[in-house]
Design a protein around this motif. Structure first.
Motif, PDB file in Angstrom:
ATOM      1  N   ILE A 106       0.743  -1.352   0.113  1.00 47.94           N
ATOM      2  CA  ILE A 106       0.139   0.314   0.497  1.00 47.94           C
ATOM      3  C   ILE A 106       0.752   1.370  -0.171  1.00 47.94           C
ATOM      4  CG2 ILE A 106      -1.294   1.253   1.805  1.00 47.94           C
ATOM      5  CD1 ILE A 106      -3.418  -1.387   1.964  1.00 47.94           C
ATOM      6  N   TYR A 107       2.180   1.160   0.686  1.00 52.55           N
ATOM      7  CA  TYR A 107       2.295   2.649   1.274  1.00 52.55           C
ATOM      8  C   TYR A 107       4.129   2.550   0.231  1.00 52.55           C
ATOM      9  CZ  TYR A 107      -0.353   3.741   4.431  1.00 52.55           C
ATOM     10  OH  TYR A 107      -1.703   3.955   5.403  1.00 52.55           O
ATOM     11  N   THR A 108       4.493   1.663  -0.729  1.00 54.47           N
ATOM     12  CA  THR A 108       4.817   1.736  -1.827  1.00 54.47           C
ATOM     13  C   THR A 108       3.959   1.979  -3.310  1.00 54.47           C
ATOM     14  OG1 THR A 108       5.077  -0.649  -2.159  1.00 54.47           O
ATOM     15  CG2 THR A 108       7.212   0.648  -0.371  1.00 54.47           C
ATOM     16  N   LYS A 109       3.536   2.041  -2.782  1.00 53.11           N
ATOM     17  CA  LYS A 109       1.600   1.883  -4.311  1.00 53.11           C
ATOM     18  C   LYS A 109       2.596   0.415  -5.148  1.00 53.11           C
ATOM     19  CE  LYS A 109      -0.119   6.290  -3.198  1.00 53.11           C
ATOM     20  NZ  LYS A 109      -0.425   7.971  -3.498  1.00 53.11           N
ATOM     21  N   LYS A 110       2.670  -0.234  -4.512  1.00 55.69           N
ATOM     22  CA  LYS A 110       3.175  -1.486  -5.500  1.00 55.69           C
ATOM     23  C   LYS A 110       2.538  -2.548  -5.943  1.00 55.69           C
ATOM     24  CE  LYS A 110       7.911  -0.597  -5.676  1.00 55.69           C
ATOM     25  NZ  LYS A 110       9.155  -1.109  -5.187  1.00 55.69           N
ATOM     26  N   ALA A 111       0.820  -3.017  -4.310  1.00 47.01           N
ATOM     27  CA  ALA A 111       0.232  -3.963  -4.649  1.00 47.01           C
ATOM     28  C   ALA A 111      -0.881  -3.763  -5.938  1.00 47.01           C
ATOM     29  CB  ALA A 111      -1.312  -3.414  -2.784  1.00 47.01           C
ATOM     30  N   VAL A 112      -1.024  -4.906  -5.788  1.00 46.19           N
ATOM     31  CA  VAL A 112      -2.098  -5.217  -6.466  1.00 46.19           C
ATOM     32  C   VAL A 112      -3.612  -4.124  -6.974  1.00 46.19           C
ATOM     33  CG1 VAL A 112      -4.179  -6.748  -7.592  1.00 46.19           C
ATOM     34  CG2 VAL A 112      -1.655  -7.131  -7.264  1.00 46.19           C
ATOM     35  N   GLY A 113      -3.951  -3.146  -7.891  1.00 44.04           N
ATOM     36  CA  GLY A 113      -4.856  -2.923  -8.238  1.00 44.04           C
ATOM     37  C   GLY A 113      -3.632  -1.128  -7.571  1.00 44.04           C
ATOM     38  N   ALA A 114      -2.656  -0.657  -7.800  1.00 43.14           N
ATOM     39  CA  ALA A 114      -1.740   0.222  -6.760  1.00 43.14           C
ATOM     40  C   ALA A 114      -2.017   1.907  -7.748  1.00 43.14           C
ATOM     41  CB  ALA A 114      -0.691  -0.111  -6.888  1.00 43.14           C
ATOM     42  N   ASP A 115      -2.825   1.263  -8.975  1.00 39.24           N
ATOM     43  CA  ASP A 115      -3.070   2.603  -9.918  1.00 39.24           C
ATOM     44  C   ASP A 115      -4.242   3.226  -8.861  1.00 39.24           C
ATOM     45  OD1 ASP A 115      -1.358   2.332 -12.256  1.00 39.24           O
ATOM     46  OD2 ASP A 115      -2.236   1.230 -13.090  1.00 39.24           O
ATOM     47  N   TYR A 116      -5.622   2.520  -8.355  1.00 46.01           N
ATOM     48  CA  TYR A 116      -6.489   3.311  -7.435  1.00 46.01           C
ATOM     49  C   TYR A 116      -5.721   3.663  -6.271  1.00 46.01           C
ATOM     50  CZ  TYR A 116      -8.711   3.176 -12.198  1.00 46.01           C
ATOM     51  OH  TYR A 116      -9.187   3.659 -13.362  1.00 46.01           O
ATOM     52  N   LEU A 117      -4.570   3.967  -5.678  1.00 46.28           N
ATOM     53  CA  LEU A 117      -4.244   4.200  -3.888  1.00 46.28           C
ATOM     54  C   LEU A 117      -3.631   5.007  -4.192  1.00 46.28           C
ATOM     55  CD1 LEU A 117      -1.851   1.053  -3.958  1.00 46.28           C
ATOM     56  CD2 LEU A 117      -3.660   1.333  -2.543  1.00 46.28           C
ATOM     57  N   GLY A 118      -4.446   6.105  -4.717  1.00 44.53           N
ATOM     58  CA  GLY A 118      -4.397   7.125  -4.872  1.00 44.53           C
ATOM     59  C   GLY A 118      -5.014   8.827  -3.379  1.00 44.53           C
ATOM     60  N   TRP A 119      -6.183   7.724  -3.290  1.00 46.45           N
ATOM     61  CA  TRP A 119      -6.179   8.285  -1.490  1.00 46.45           C
ATOM     62  C   TRP A 119      -5.933   7.930  -0.235  1.00 46.45           C
ATOM     63  CZ3 TRP A 119      -7.289   4.684   2.127  1.00 46.45           C
ATOM     64  CH2 TRP A 119      -6.746   2.720   1.378  1.00 46.45           C
ATOM     65  N   VAL A 120      -5.004   7.032  -0.676  1.00 39.34           N
ATOM     66  CA  VAL A 120      -3.964   6.976   0.469  1.00 39.34           C
ATOM     67  C   VAL A 120      -3.348   8.000   1.381  1.00 39.34           C
ATOM     68  CG1 VAL A 120      -2.069   5.733   1.942  1.00 39.34           C
ATOM     69  CG2 VAL A 120      -3.428   4.359   0.184  1.00 39.34           C
ATOM     70  N   ASP A 121      -2.822   9.146   0.251  1.00 38.20           N
ATOM     71  CA  ASP A 121      -2.307   9.921   0.951  1.00 38.20           C
ATOM     72  C   ASP A 121      -3.149  11.513   0.362  1.00 38.20           C
ATOM     73  OD1 ASP A 121      -1.397   9.983  -1.124  1.00 38.20           O
ATOM     74  OD2 ASP A 121       0.481   9.797  -0.955  1.00 38.20           O
ATOM     75  N   TRP A 122      -4.118  11.156   0.105  1.00 47.40           N
ATOM     76  CA  TRP A 122      -5.157  12.731  -0.814  1.00 47.40           C
ATOM     77  C   TRP A 122      -5.537  13.379   0.061  1.00 47.40           C
ATOM     78  CZ3 TRP A 122      -6.269  14.244  -5.786  1.00 47.40           C
ATOM     79  CH2 TRP A 122      -6.882  15.132  -5.442  1.00 47.40           C
ATOM     80  N   ALA A 131      -9.683  -6.856   1.578  1.00 48.91           N
ATOM     81  CA  ALA A 131      -9.617  -7.350   0.612  1.00 48.91           C
ATOM     82  C   ALA A 131      -8.130  -7.895   0.303  1.00 48.91           C
ATOM     83  CB  ALA A 131     -10.212  -6.472  -0.482  1.00 48.91           C
ATOM     84  N   TYR A 132      -7.180  -7.309   0.056  1.00 51.59           N
ATOM     85  CA  TYR A 132      -6.287  -7.692   0.416  1.00 51.59           C
ATOM     86  C   TYR A 132      -6.050  -9.654   1.120  1.00 51.59           C
ATOM     87  CZ  TYR A 132      -4.206  -3.783  -2.669  1.00 51.59           C
ATOM     88  OH  TYR A 132      -4.196  -2.945  -2.766  1.00 51.59           O
ATOM     89  N   LEU A 133      -6.091  -9.680   2.383  1.00 49.58           N
ATOM     90  CA  LEU A 133      -5.971 -10.411   3.449  1.00 49.58           C
ATOM     91  C   LEU A 133      -7.128 -11.603   2.210  1.00 49.58           C
ATOM     92  CD1 LEU A 133      -5.933  -9.524   6.919  1.00 49.58           C
ATOM     93  CD2 LEU A 133      -4.476 -10.638   5.460  1.00 49.58           C
ATOM     94  N   LEU A 134      -7.642 -11.246   1.528  1.00 49.20           N
ATOM     95  CA  LEU A 134      -8.610 -12.269   0.948  1.00 49.20           C
ATOM     96  C   LEU A 134      -7.593 -12.390  -0.591  1.00 49.20           C
ATOM     97  CD1 LEU A 134     -11.850 -11.663   1.112  1.00 49.20           C
ATOM     98  CD2 LEU A 134     -11.532 -13.488   2.023  1.00 49.20           C
ATOM     99  N   ASP A 135      -7.052 -11.883  -1.115  1.00 42.43           N
ATOM    100  CA  ASP A 135      -5.889 -11.608  -2.113  1.00 42.43           C
ATOM    101  C   ASP A 135      -6.928 -11.217  -3.346  1.00 42.43           C
ATOM    102  OD1 ASP A 135      -3.993 -12.576  -1.410  1.00 42.43           O
ATOM    103  OD2 ASP A 135      -4.946 -15.095  -1.324  1.00 42.43           O
ATOM    104  N   ILE A 136      -7.729 -10.665  -2.803  1.00 40.31           N
ATOM    105  CA  ILE A 136      -8.690  -9.442  -4.231  1.00 40.31           C
ATOM    106  C   ILE A 136      -8.249  -8.197  -3.748  1.00 40.31           C
ATOM    107  CG2 ILE A 136     -11.136  -8.393  -3.735  1.00 40.31           C
ATOM    108  CD1 ILE A 136     -10.945 -11.567  -4.588  1.00 40.31           C
ATOM    109  N   ASN A 137      -8.369  -7.831  -5.510  1.00 35.00           N
ATOM    110  CA  ASN A 137      -7.892  -6.552  -5.286  1.00 35.00           C
ATOM    111  C   ASN A 137      -9.714  -5.854  -5.059  1.00 35.00           C
ATOM    112  OD1 ASN A 137      -7.591  -4.175  -6.817  1.00 35.00           O
ATOM    113  ND2 ASN A 137      -7.891  -4.141  -9.146  1.00 35.00           N
TER     114      ASN A 137
END
Length: 427
Positions: free
Chosen positions: A30-46, A397-403
């Motif tokens: 999440i915090y390196t923005k390399k997780a699956v779906g990372a293109d939509y992690l903009g909310w994390v530090d928005w 969701a990531y704990l379920l291996d889900i994007n």
């Protein structure tokens, strides 16, 4: 500012070495923005990245709306309306709900009756509309937009364009093209933030600030949550803790979560939560089904099933420590209703006792429980709470291996609708 998450079982017993390792991997992703779906992690530090000039533009737009209008019609569906609706419902009064401007939602359903009556109602008001869609072609809001744009143009003529605001993609899409053609004011949906994570963007903020609520405090709450939940602390980070408990209960045979509250102001927070978790987790034959109840109302309906029905569900209580307004039960000389034993008790205190009694009964009935407690319902605490849920949802969701950030099932129904209606290109 704090949020507490408590579990009816032994939390330390479910934090296995495997879970610890997986949480560390998710946190890093999440915090390196390399997780699956990372293109939509903009909310994390928005929240912490919002610029003051952008916020000033938002306030100026809201002031302009209020100068021209006493009603703002927000057209959107899903994440394009549920975030602002949740906050507005939580902050509004029950019988005089609007602080400075009435906000009405459209495009979240397809109903000729609703739209026709809405336009009749608007005839006696001064109106601005805000169309929210990344593409502009989502069917339900597009239908509402077609009717309401026509209504605005017939009523206001050339002035209609100054009363229509679009919140859409910065670089592409039918709504962007229409806005440029007609001269509508444009606000941007960030490319890297999906609809259900967009409440802290212009999507959610414009209706809230236009209605007269303090988005600075709302954003401050989110900033505090962003900072607090960044820590990799499995024991004390409530977002991580909630995700781990949910995963354990899911693996233990409880695929359904009921979010219960005794505060009717939070009923649309429940609706927002259902979309957030339902669209984020429900994929690949996996996921916890999210549903909700409002107590004590639903204790006289669904309460029977929760107490004695099939043991497939767990219950999460969303609780508030303080009420913004309250009443105290007074003593009656006649005591015909036999309530004098409650004299001196506030109704908020009654609901807390009701929570404890309900919790105890449902635990005895075999229902596992989580409780999530915030101090009170105001802009800052709501910002903190909604960011908490977003972060918890990503971990869950990531704990379920889900994007957490796509929704292929939603696209499936849309494709079928287009086929059945013989939309060009889908026949």
């Amino acid at each position: 500012m704090k949020i507490s998450v408590n579990y009816s079982g032994d939390y330390s017993a479910i934090v296995t070495t495997e879970i610890k390792h997986k949480i560390q991997t998710i946190h890093h992703g999440i915090y390196t923005k390399k997780a699956v779906g990372a293109d939509y992690l903009g909310w994390v530090d928005w929240p912490s990245s919002l610029r003051q000039d952008w916020l000033k533009e938002l306030h100026d737009t809201a002031n302009d709306i209020r100068e021209k209008s006493n009603v703002l019609v927000v057209i959107g569906i899903g994440g394009s309306y549920l975030g602002s609706k949740a906050v507005l419902e939580a902050l509004s009064k029950n019988f005089h709900p609007y602080n400075k401007l009435e906000v009405i939602f459209a495009g979240h359903l397809v109903s000729g009756s609703y739209l026709k009556q809405l336009m009749q109602y608007l005839n006696s008001k001064e109106v601005t509309i805000n169309i929210i869609s990344k593409s502009g072609t989502t069917t339900e809001p597009a239908i509402a937009s077609r009717f309401l744009i026509q209504y605005m143009e017939k009523r206001y003529g050339e002035q209609a364009s100054s009363r229509i605001i679009v919140t859409t993609d910065e670089n592409k899409g039918a709504l962007r093209s229409l806005a440029i053609e007609k001269g509508y004011k444009r606000l941007i949906v960030p490319e890297d933030i999906g609809g259900r994570y967009s409440v802290f963007t212009a999507v959610g903020l414009l209706p809230i600030v236009a209605a007269g609520y303090d988005i600075a405090e709302f954003i401050n709450g989110a900033k505090m949550a962003e900072q607090d939940f960044r820590t990799l602390d499995i024991e004390n980070n409530p977002a991580i803790k909630y995700a781990i408990i949910r995963k354990h209960l899911y693996d233990s045979g409880y695929p359904l979560e009921i979010l219960a509250t005794f505060d009717d102001k939070l009923k649309y927070v429940q609706e927002w939560w259902k979309q957030l978790f339902g669209e984020s987790e429900g994929k690949e034959g996996k996921g916890i089904f999210p549903t909700s109840v409002l107590y004590s109302t639903d204790l006289h309906s669904l309460g029977q099933y929760i107490q004695d029905g099939k043991r497939i569900l767990f219950e999460t209580f969303l609780l508030t420590e303080k009420a913004d307004e309250d009443l105290t039960v007074f003593e009656s000389p006649q005591n015909g209703d036999e309530l004098n034993y409650l004299s001196g008790l506030t109704l908020h205190e009654f609901n807390h006792v009701c929570y404890e009694a309900t919790s105890n009964a449902h635990l005895q009935g075999g229902v596992p429980q989580i409780s999530i407690t915030i101090e009170q319902v105001d802009e800052k605490h709501l910002g903190y709470l909604l960011y908490f849920y977003m972060m918890a949802c990503a971990f869950s969701a990531y704990l379920l291996d889900i994007n957490p950030f796509d929704q292929p099932g939603v696209e499936e129904y849309k494709t079928n609708v287009f086929k059945f209606l013989k939309k060009p290109g889908y026949c």
